[in-house]
Design a protein around this motif. Structure first.
Motif, short mmCIF file in Angstrom:
data_model
loop_
_atom_site.label_atom_id
_atom_site.label_comp_id
_atom_site.label_asym_id
_atom_site.label_seq_id
_atom_site.Cartn_x
_atom_site.Cartn_y
_atom_site.Cartn_z
N GLY A 43 0.83 -1.20 0.00
CA GLY A 43 0.00 0.00 0.00
C GLY A 43 0.86 1.25 0.00
N GLN A 44 0.28 2.34 -0.53
CA GLN A 44 1.00 3.62 -0.64
C GLN A 44 0.26 4.66 0.20
OE1 GLN A 44 1.07 5.05 -4.66
NE2 GLN A 44 2.50 6.72 -4.22
N TRP A 45 0.84 4.97 1.34
CA TRP A 45 0.16 5.83 2.31
C TRP A 45 0.94 7.12 2.50
CZ3 TRP A 45 -4.36 3.61 3.90
CH2 TRP A 45 -4.46 2.22 3.74
N SER A 46 0.21 8.24 2.71
CA SER A 46 0.93 9.46 3.07
C SER A 46 0.15 10.28 4.08
CB SER A 46 1.29 10.28 1.84
OG SER A 46 0.29 10.20 0.87
N GLY A 47 0.92 11.11 4.81
CA GLY A 47 0.35 11.94 5.87
C GLY A 47 1.48 12.34 6.80
N PRO A 48 1.16 13.13 7.86
CA PRO A 48 2.22 13.58 8.76
C PRO A 48 2.88 12.43 9.53
CG PRO A 48 0.04 14.35 9.48
CD PRO A 48 -0.15 13.71 8.16
N ASN A 49 4.18 12.56 9.70
CA ASN A 49 4.93 11.60 10.49
C ASN A 49 4.46 11.70 11.95
OD1 ASN A 49 7.45 11.37 12.43
ND2 ASN A 49 7.87 10.06 10.66
N LEU A 50 4.23 10.55 12.59
CA LEU A 50 3.65 10.59 13.94
C LEU A 50 4.62 11.21 14.95
CD1 LEU A 50 1.34 10.00 15.88
CD2 LEU A 50 2.23 7.69 16.17
N LYS A 51 5.91 10.89 14.84
CA LYS A 51 6.88 11.44 15.79
C LYS A 51 6.88 12.98 15.71
CE LYS A 51 11.76 11.46 17.07
NZ LYS A 51 13.12 10.99 16.75
N ASN A 52 6.91 13.51 14.47
CA ASN A 52 6.88 14.97 14.29
C ASN A 52 5.61 15.55 14.90
OD1 ASN A 52 9.25 14.79 12.97
ND2 ASN A 52 8.39 15.03 10.89
N PHE A 53 4.49 14.86 14.67
CA PHE A 53 3.21 15.36 15.18
C PHE A 53 3.22 15.37 16.71
CE2 PHE A 53 -1.29 14.89 16.37
CZ PHE A 53 -1.81 16.03 15.76
N LEU A 54 3.72 14.28 17.31
CA LEU A 54 3.77 14.19 18.78
C LEU A 54 4.66 15.29 19.35
CD1 LEU A 54 3.96 10.30 19.34
CD2 LEU A 54 1.99 11.79 19.76
N GLN A 55 5.77 15.58 18.65
CA GLN A 55 6.66 16.66 19.10
C GLN A 55 5.94 18.00 19.01
OE1 GLN A 55 9.95 15.78 16.48
NE2 GLN A 55 11.20 14.94 18.15
N ARG A 56 5.22 18.20 17.89
CA ARG A 56 4.53 19.47 17.65
C ARG A 56 3.49 19.77 18.72
NH1 ARG A 56 3.78 22.34 12.62
NH2 ARG A 56 5.05 20.76 11.62
N ILE A 57 2.79 18.73 19.21
CA ILE A 57 1.73 18.95 20.21
C ILE A 57 2.28 18.86 21.63
CG2 ILE A 57 -0.15 18.19 18.69
CD1 ILE A 57 -0.03 15.45 20.04
N GLY A 58 3.60 18.69 21.75
CA GLY A 58 4.20 18.65 23.09
C GLY A 58 3.85 17.40 23.87
N ALA A 59 3.82 16.26 23.19
CA ALA A 59 3.53 15.00 23.88
C ALA A 59 4.75 14.56 24.69
CB ALA A 59 3.16 13.93 22.86
N ASP A 60 4.50 13.84 25.75
CA ASP A 60 5.58 13.28 26.57
C ASP A 60 6.14 12.06 25.83
OD1 ASP A 60 7.22 12.09 28.38
OD2 ASP A 60 5.66 11.67 29.87
N LEU A 61 7.27 12.24 25.15
CA LEU A 61 7.82 11.15 24.33
C LEU A 61 8.45 10.06 25.17
CD1 LEU A 61 9.38 13.09 21.30
CD2 LEU A 61 7.03 12.32 21.67
N ALA A 62 8.55 10.30 26.48
CA ALA A 62 9.07 9.26 27.37
C ALA A 62 7.94 8.41 27.94
CB ALA A 62 9.87 9.90 28.51
N ALA A 63 6.70 8.77 27.62
CA ALA A 63 5.56 7.97 28.09
C ALA A 63 5.61 6.60 27.40
CB ALA A 63 4.25 8.69 27.78
N LYS A 64 4.81 5.67 27.93
CA LYS A 64 4.92 4.29 27.43
C LYS A 64 4.04 3.99 26.22
CE LYS A 64 6.16 2.01 31.77
NZ LYS A 64 5.56 1.31 32.91
N TYR A 65 2.83 4.57 26.21
CA TYR A 65 1.87 4.13 25.19
C TYR A 65 1.22 5.31 24.46
CZ TYR A 65 2.18 0.25 28.49
OH TYR A 65 2.64 -0.72 29.33
#
Lengths: 211, 263
Positions: free
Chosen positions: B158-180
């Motif tokens: 399949g050929q999928w496109s959209g924002p990278n999740l890591k970039n998006f999580l960084q952009r919204i200030g997610a706790d990247l050290a969280a587990k899930y």
């Protein structure tokens, strides 16, 4: 002729294979490779496919750990070298001829004929291949180097399936012959005839295992 | 030893039972007919054949198998290579349309209204401002041509496109050290992935398939696509993303499927 570790590992393997094949058939039924072949439900393990997977990923630990122990023991003790080698082409032809004329000698259980040697080596090779293809199916991305050996994902499934078919064929022959020569079945439970000290290196291996 | 004299059987009791038992239970004994015993034995035999399926759902067995599955989750976490990329393919190999999969048939898909839809954010995220579809379309896009592998055994490219999740999580200030990272979906479906998989370079929030906006059956307007998980972890019709340290069973793990489901 069968030291205690060999007997223990043989029966642990029998249980592991039972779990792996029964649960594997359940998983297979969820998306069959051969359109005409569905395994009857009563031969499968697990109520739904996810239970088949639960059993399969439990059984794999027993099969792999026991298999590694068996191969290490067989190589380190010299058992494989002495019982499975050498294989002479002439003996192979003679054994096949005897088998076809129902004149196969089995008065000496401790000595494997050429066909037996090839069957045991062959099923061990298939056992290794079914683990490699299984790891490739489980982790085609993490183990992509391994998966690449097979080509595409469906090829790995077919290889895994054919290995299963080969093992089932082996078990049918193996169990039939064990029942035809019940002494061989008893030997895998009790250890069988004691190999005399001058019976060559196999006896040495037994003594080491016992010690 | 005389050939005609057999030693007493090991299985023969040393002392005979008190025969008064027979008179006391005469009524019960009379009801025991050979036919019923044979019939009973037959069902017992049939039961052993079926035990393979029946025993699985017994509470202790299921509890044991799930413990093994949780152990396998940990093993898979150790085997996971954060920077190892899944194989990618050429546009010519892409299957169009993609293959449908959900816990119900395609006719029962309830389309999401893209005009009113908003992506909600919850949990360990600094900026929980919801996102509209238009806002998401304006983020930088990443394209992935990867293999989708279903737990059942089938697969397709399949050929999928959209924002990278890591970039998006960084952009919204997610706790990247969280587990899930949890994905709550419009069809009462929730799946979660471990943070390592969420941060993998081939994990995206897909909005397009083969260059066009994803259609309703395949998760419009937003779905997860990650190269390192089985198909069922790739949540479709996402309505909320939640970052958490708490493990909650998900739609498929409740059914007994493996939670980690890494490939």
């Amino acid at each position: 002729m069968h030291p205690p570790p060999v007997r223990a590992m043989h029966w642990i393997n029998a249980v592991a294979i039972f779990i792996m094949i029964g649960s594997g058939w359940k998983i297979y039924n969820d998306d069959v490779i051969l359109g005409f072949l569905h395994v009857p439900d009563f031969l499968t393990i697990g109520k739904w496919a996810q239970h088949g997977l639960q059993w399969h990923f439990f059984g794999m630990w027993i099969f792999v750990l026991n298999g590694l122990a068996y191969l290490s023991y067989g190589i380190a003790s010299g058992r494989f070298r002495h019982k499975l080698f050498p294989i002479s082409p002439r003996e192979l032809l003679k054994t096949i001829g005897d088998a076809l004329r129902f004149r196969l000698a089995h008065d000496d259980l401790t000595h494997y004929n050429a066909v037996q040697k090839i069957m045991y080596l062959g099923v061990m090779a298939v056992g290794v291949l079914i683990v490699i293809s299984g790891l490739s199916l489980w982790k085609p991305v993490q183990f992509s180097e391994l998966a690449d050996l097979f080509g595409n994902f469906q090829t790995i499934r077919v290889v895994h399936f054919l290995c299963m078919a080969a093992i089932v064929a082996f078990i049918l022959v193996h169990v039939t012959l064990a029942l035809l020569v019940p002494r061989s079945l008893v030997a895998m439970l009790t250890g069988g005839p004691v190999v005399s000290p001058d019976g060559g290196p196999a006896a040495g291996a037994k003594a080491r295992a016992a010690g | 030893m005389s050939p005609h004299k057999h030693p007493p059987s090991l299985f023969r009791p040393q002392a005979l039972p008190n025969r008064s038992v027979l008179t006391e239970n005469k009524k019960l004994i009379d009801t025991v007919s050979r036919r019923n015993v044979l019939r009973g034995t037959l069902s017992l035999g049939a039961l052993t054949l079926l035990s393979g399926c029946d025993v699985t759902e017994e509470a202790p067995v299921q509890s044991f198998l799930r413990t093994v599955s949780a152990w396998n989750d940990r093993v898979q976490g150790v085997l996971f290579r954060p920077d190892h990329l899944a194989p990618t393919f050429s546009p010519a190999q892409v299957v169009k349309p993609p293959r449908f999969n959900a816990y119900y048939p395609i006719e029962e898909v309830k389309p999401v209204d893209g005009a009113t839809w908003q992506l909600e954010l919850a949990g360990r995220i600094a900026n929980k401002q919801p996102w509209t579809a238009q806002q998401i379309y304006q983020l930088p896009e990443q394209e992935l041509i990867i293999r989708h592998i279903c737990v059942e055994g089938w697969d397709y490219i399949g050929q999928w496109s959209g924002p990278n999740l890591k970039n998006f999580l960084q952009r919204i200030g997610a706790d990247l050290a969280a587990k899930y990272v949890y994905f709550h979906c419009n069809d009462d479906f929730t799946e979660s992935i471990d943070m390592a998989a969420a941060l993998h370079p081939q994990t995206i929030l897909a909005t397009k398939y083969a260059g066009d906006i994803i259609t309703d059956p395949f998760g419009f307007p937003l779905r997860l696509r990650t190269s390192t998980k089985l198909g069922y972890k790739n949540a479709k019709w996402i309505r909320a993303i939640e970052v958490s340290n708490t493990f909650t069973e998900t739609f498929w793990s409740k059914q007994g499927e493996n939670w980690f489901a890494g490939i």
